[in-house]
Design a protein around this motif. Structure first.
Motif, short mmCIF file in Angstrom:
data_model
loop_
_atom_site.label_atom_id
_atom_site.label_comp_id
_atom_site.label_asym_id
_atom_site.label_seq_id
_atom_site.Cartn_x
_atom_site.Cartn_y
_atom_site.Cartn_z
N ASP A 125 33.75 47.50 36.79
CA ASP A 125 34.78 46.52 37.15
C ASP A 125 34.16 45.24 37.68
O ASP A 125 34.70 44.14 37.48
N ILE A 126 33.04 45.38 38.38
CA ILE A 126 32.39 44.23 39.01
C ILE A 126 30.90 44.28 38.72
O ILE A 126 30.28 45.35 38.81
N ARG A 127 30.33 43.13 38.38
CA ARG A 127 28.88 43.01 38.22
C ARG A 127 28.41 41.82 39.03
O ARG A 127 29.03 40.74 38.97
N ALA A 128 27.32 41.99 39.76
CA ALA A 128 26.77 40.89 40.57
C ALA A 128 25.25 40.97 40.57
O ALA A 128 24.68 42.07 40.53
N TRP A 129 24.64 39.82 40.64
CA TRP A 129 23.17 39.71 40.57
C TRP A 129 22.69 38.79 41.69
O TRP A 129 23.23 37.70 41.88
N THR A 130 21.66 39.20 42.39
CA THR A 130 21.03 38.31 43.37
C THR A 130 19.54 38.59 43.42
O THR A 130 19.09 39.72 43.18
N THR A 131 18.77 37.56 43.68
CA THR A 131 17.32 37.69 43.81
C THR A 131 16.95 37.76 45.29
O THR A 131 17.38 36.93 46.08
N ILE A 132 16.15 38.79 45.64
CA ILE A 132 15.83 39.02 47.05
C ILE A 132 14.62 38.20 47.48
O ILE A 132 14.68 37.42 48.43
N SER A 133 13.48 38.37 46.80
CA SER A 133 12.19 37.74 47.14
C SER A 133 11.66 38.29 48.45
O SER A 133 12.34 39.02 49.17
N GLN A 134 10.42 37.90 48.77
CA GLN A 134 9.79 38.45 49.97
C GLN A 134 10.39 37.87 51.24
O GLN A 134 10.64 38.58 52.21
N THR A 135 10.61 36.56 51.25
CA THR A 135 11.21 35.93 52.43
C THR A 135 12.73 36.02 52.30
O THR A 135 13.41 35.02 52.15
N TYR A 136 13.24 37.23 52.37
CA TYR A 136 14.66 37.45 52.13
C TYR A 136 15.51 36.96 53.29
O TYR A 136 15.05 36.84 54.42
N ASN A 137 16.76 36.69 52.97
CA ASN A 137 17.74 36.26 53.96
C ASN A 137 18.98 37.11 53.75
O ASN A 137 19.66 37.01 52.72
N VAL A 138 19.30 37.98 54.70
CA VAL A 138 20.40 38.93 54.54
C VAL A 138 21.73 38.21 54.32
O VAL A 138 22.52 38.58 53.44
N ARG A 139 21.96 37.16 55.09
CA ARG A 139 23.23 36.43 54.97
C ARG A 139 23.39 35.84 53.57
O ARG A 139 24.46 35.95 52.95
N GLU A 140 22.32 35.20 53.07
CA GLU A 140 22.39 34.59 51.75
C GLU A 140 22.57 35.65 50.66
O GLU A 140 23.27 35.43 49.67
N THR A 141 21.93 36.81 50.84
CA THR A 141 22.08 37.89 49.86
C THR A 141 23.52 38.37 49.80
O THR A 141 24.11 38.50 48.71
N LEU A 142 24.12 38.61 50.94
CA LEU A 142 25.50 39.08 50.98
C LEU A 142 26.46 38.01 50.44
O LEU A 142 27.41 38.32 49.70
N ARG A 143 26.20 36.76 50.81
CA ARG A 143 27.07 35.68 50.35
C ARG A 143 27.02 35.55 48.84
O ARG A 143 28.06 35.37 48.18
N GLU A 144 25.82 35.67 48.25
CA GLU A 144 25.68 35.52 46.81
C GLU A 144 26.37 36.67 46.06
O GLU A 144 27.06 36.45 45.06
N VAL A 145 26.22 37.90 46.55
CA VAL A 145 26.88 39.04 45.90
C VAL A 145 28.40 38.91 46.00
O VAL A 145 29.12 39.14 45.02
N LEU A 146 28.89 38.52 47.16
CA LEU A 146 30.33 38.36 47.33
C LEU A 146 30.87 37.25 46.45
O LEU A 146 31.96 37.39 45.84
N HIS A 147 30.13 36.18 46.34
CA HIS A 147 30.55 35.07 45.48
C HIS A 147 30.64 35.51 44.02
O HIS A 147 31.62 35.23 43.33
N GLN A 148 29.61 36.22 43.53
CA GLN A 148 29.63 36.65 42.13
C GLN A 148 30.68 37.73 41.89
O GLN A 148 31.27 37.80 40.80
N ALA A 149 30.92 38.57 42.89
CA ALA A 149 31.90 39.65 42.71
C ALA A 149 33.34 39.13 42.73
O ALA A 149 34.16 39.53 41.90
N SER A 150 33.61 38.23 43.64
CA SER A 150 35.00 37.76 43.83
C SER A 150 35.29 36.45 43.13
O SER A 150 36.45 36.11 42.90
N GLY A 151 34.23 35.68 42.83
CA GLY A 151 34.44 34.35 42.25
C GLY A 151 34.82 33.32 43.27
O GLY A 151 35.04 32.15 42.94
N ASP A 152 34.89 33.72 44.54
CA ASP A 152 35.29 32.81 45.61
C ASP A 152 34.04 32.20 46.23
O ASP A 152 33.20 32.90 46.80
N SER A 153 33.90 30.89 46.14
CA SER A 153 32.71 30.20 46.67
C SER A 153 32.92 29.73 48.10
O SER A 153 32.09 29.03 48.65
#
Length: 788
Positions: A224-252
């Motif tokens: 039903d839902i597909r989302a993609w985010t790149t973590i990298s070594q210097t990861y940022n938890v907030r940015e990761t969650l925001r990107e997945v939520l944006h791709q899942a819901s379409g809400d920016s």
């Protein structure tokens, strides 16, 4: 990195001097404390330092200043060691005979005077280095705030690494079975949420496979839902969650500042929906531990794909779901190359032969095939041009495509912990496609002095752990496992070897001698002489080379003549060499590792005992030398091997019952070894022993009974020639034994098999020759409890 390696090396020298009393080397206590404090501070600085010029072609100026200052400290201390040893060899009588003083009565005063002058000069030189390093330390501390500024993290779209859809599509050549396997894991199997790691070295196609699956029609229909985010070594938890939520819901408009609020919103949105989340380029399991609670699991078949270069990270995520990417075989490599260069068009016949040579140099790595293919797709379709590319393939990759493939491969190096970087760089000293024996690699790493000690661990244990880390990061390839599951041989992919070359040259970590002898070679600390180097080039290089070189790794047929290399630590000239070394090598009193071939009839001089810090001695000689009795004074020796003909080891001098080689772990190639009660006391920690008996000596025929006293012995090779079988009648084994090789002549094996069968830890057994009187061998239940 070279700077960190140099700092660790300085501390290693200081620690060795403090714990080694022969020869007696004294350093001012305050100087030792000051130098230790500065070096430790700089080590800690580099452990957290992120170079602002890591992506450039030049070395970091601050790192190189640290390295150069550390080299000066090494030079001053090790030069003093050489002076002390040479002065110690000069007796008052020798000075009198040389005419330095008027009469023998003042000879002793002359020796003392020289020692005093030497120490004063040493003190002044070392103080100058300490002051220089202290200035650098202050500058490093001032810049640390800038180095620790938080770096901006961007979530890059996976398709950005590919230049066109044609390349992206072509990269999937040869992975049909992996694709089917992944599709099956995504759409079938368990109903609970599953994590599926995709592992493999940089450039092998992990992200491409994940992207291909992400866009697959079946996957699109199934989730039903597909989302993609790149973590990298210097990861940022907030940015990761925001990107997945944006791709899942379409809400920016998810600009919430709190991680938990973002996570709760994501959890609510995913609840009740079957989802596929791809976390690309994960370097740490910690990021998953921080976000996993926001991905609901209610048994509807949701999946999370993780791409990573770290095999050990995959095992932390799941026990059985991992998918490992492999190199392409010749057929698929050629198919990928053809499609990349010519698409659906036929491959021109006049370029086919040279094309296959080019593909062969890519060694099955998809990224390298696509990069070179992309280069040729825009080039002249002439044989001459393609031959030029084939000839200079590595340089083309290194120079014209840095921005593309080094973003992938070099990232692996940049993100290594600082303690692993010297180990990775050092791999480039070996020949292309060489099968590297792990045991010798570990000893080389130790001898170079760049392994930082860890409490309660030997340096070789640390080296093995570092090797496994590099294997887990897919930077070193396992080539062959031993019978007991250990890594016996390893290799390095050519592109990664090129990367180690590039970084090592930039940092002056070592220099590989080419067809022309450069002017800057006199500043190099480590010299590598490839197999293809001509004798003339070697001679020219030796004339301009600094005597301050610490290491020679010689693969060529011509072995350099070592005249005045007082600082030499590592000399490896063995496998491919047809040349020979002479006894000049034993003037290099700072040697730690020596593996070389000597002429037939060569005898090791008694001056070998001056090699005060020698750890590894491996000698190849077609004759059977008698080792000088002075070897028993070399307390640092850890590994002694005489290959080819073997050697005769004399008994220690009588009256020296306190002589003990407590560090000796390996002793191989000893002929007619006089093992007795006194000898057992002298080698209490021996772990690997290889002995042979060629001559029957009546007073020694029961010597093998003392094997049982070697309580730490794990590996034994015992060869008994025809006519000397009587030695085996009294043989008795320690319970610690894990590997046993026996060559028994015409000995009746029934007499010792019961002893062997009862060994509780024995895992590997090889028997050569020997005979059974009853022509049968019956195994009783309970025997060989650990045999593999």
């Amino acid at each position: 990195m070279a700077a960190y390696a140099a700092l660790v090396s300085v501390m290693h020298i200081i620690d060795t001097i403090e714990h080694h009393h022969s020869p007696p080397i004294s350093i001012d206590k305050q100087q030792v404390e000051s130098l230790t404090r500065i070096v430790t501070s700089l080590q800690e600085f580099l452990e957290g330092y992120k170079s602002p010029v890591a992506d450039g072609d030049e070395a970091d100026p601050l790192e190189m200043r640290i390295a150069d200052a550390s080299y000066k400290a090494e030079d001053v201390i090790e030069s003093h060691i050489v002076d002390v040893i040479k002065l110690g060899r000069s007796s008052p009588n020798e000075i009198f005979l040389q005419g330095y003083v008027v009469d023998a009565a003042h000879a002793a005063e002359e020796v003392n005077s020289r020692e005093e002058v030497s120490f004063i000069n040493f003190y002044q030189d070392l103080q100058q280095v300490i002051e220089e390093m202290n200035v650098i330390k202050k500058e490093a501390m001032e810049s640390s705030a800038e180095a620790q500024l938080q770096r901006k993290v961007s979530s890059t779209h996976a398709g950005s690494l590919t230049s066109s859809s044609n390349v992206k599509e072509s990269m999937m050549v040869g992975f049909d079975d992996v694709e089917l396997q992944l599709l099956d894991k995504l759409t079938g199997g368990h109903r609970n949420r599953q994590i599926i790691p995709i592992t493999g070295m940089g450039g092998i196609g992990k992200t491409t496979l994940a992207r291909h699956i992400f866009e697959h029609a079946l996957v699109n229909q199934h989730f039903d839902i597909r989302a993609w985010t790149t973590i990298s070594q210097t990861y940022n938890v907030r940015e990761t969650l925001r990107e997945v939520l944006h791709q899942a819901s379409g809400d920016s408009r998810n600009d919430l500042s709190d991680e938990n609020e973002l996570g709760e919103n994501l959890y609510k949105y995913l609840w009740g929906r079957r989802y596929l989340i791809i976390l690309d380029d994960m370097w740490s399991v910690e990021v998953w531990y921080k976000i996993r609670f926001f991905f609901p699991d209610y048994n509807d078949g949701s999946r999370v794909i993780v791409t990573t270069r770290l095999s050990n990270l995959a095992t932390k995520l799941t026990n059985s779901n991992s998918i490992g990417m492999r190199f392409l075989d010749d057929v698929f490599s050629w198919s990928l190359f053809s499609r990349t260069v010519f698409g659906d068009e036929d491959f021109p016949l006049h370029l086919e032969e040279i094309g296959k040579k080019i593909v062969g140099k890519c060694k099955g790595l998809p990224l390298s095939i696509v990069v070179i293919g992309g280069l040729l797709a825009k080039s002249e379709l002439t044989l001459e041009y393609w031959e030029g590319i084939e000839k200079n393939l590595s340089s083309k990759v290194n120079s014209e495509n840095d921005e593309y493939w080094l973003r992938v491969l070099k990232l692996s190096y940049d993100h290594l912990p600082v303690y692993l970087k010297p180990c990775f760089l050092y791999m480039g000293v070996f020949e292309e496609d060489e099968e590297i024996r792990v045991a010798e690699l570990m000893r080389l790493w130790v001898s170079e002095g760049f392994l930082k000690p860890i409490i309660n661990k030997s340096l070789e244990t640390i080296a093995n752990e570092y090797l496994k880390e590099l294997v887990d990061r897919n930077l070193i390839l396992v080539h062959e496992l031993g019978k007991l599951g250990n890594i016996k041989y390893c290799k390095m992919h050519d592109l990664l070897r090129d990367l180690s070359f590039q970084e090592a040259e930039k940092q002056r970590f070592y220099y590989v001698l080419g067809q022309h002898c450069p002017r800057g070679i006199n500043s190099q600390r480590r010299i590598v002489i490839p197999r293809s180097t001509s004798a003339m080039i070697v001679r020219d290089a030796m004339e301009t080379m600094s005597s301050r070189a610490r290491s020679f790794i010689c693969h060529a047929d011509t072995v350099p003549e070592l005249l005045d290399f007082r600082f030499l630590r590592t000399l490896s000239a063995y496998e491919y060499s047809e040349g020979y070394l002479d006894e000049n090598v034993f003037q290099s009193v700072n040697l730690r590792y020596l593996w070389a071939e000597f002429r037939e009839g060569f005898q090791i001089p008694s001056s070998i005992s001056l090699l005060w810090n020698l750890h590894t001695l491996i000698v190849s000689c077609r004759s059977k030398p008698i080792v000088p009795v002075e070897i028993w004074n070399m307390h640092q020796l850890k590994h002694v091997k005489f290959v080819d003909a073997g050697m005769y080891l004399p008994d220690p001098r009588s009256g020296h019952s306190d002589v003990m080689m407590e560090n000796l772990e390996t002793l191989k190639g000893v002929i007619d070894f006089n093992l007795n009660e006194e000898m057992v006391k002298r080698i209490p920690n021996i772990q690997k022993l290889s002995i042979s008996y060629e001559n029957k000596v009546m007073e020694r025929v029961k010597c093998l009974s003392y094997l049982q006293c070697l309580s730490k012995l794990e590996s034994l090779t015992c060869i008994v020639e025809d006519g000397s079988e009587e030695y085996l009648q009294s043989i008795s084994f320690p319970h610690s034994l894990k590997k046993l090789f026996l060559r028994c002549g015409k000995f009746h094996l029934e007499e010792i098999l019961e002893k062997i069968a009862s060994l509780p830890l024995l895992e590997k057994l090889q028997l050569l020759f020997g005979q059974f009187a009853r022509r049968s061998w019956e195994i009783v239940e309970g025997q060989f409890p650990s045999l593999k």
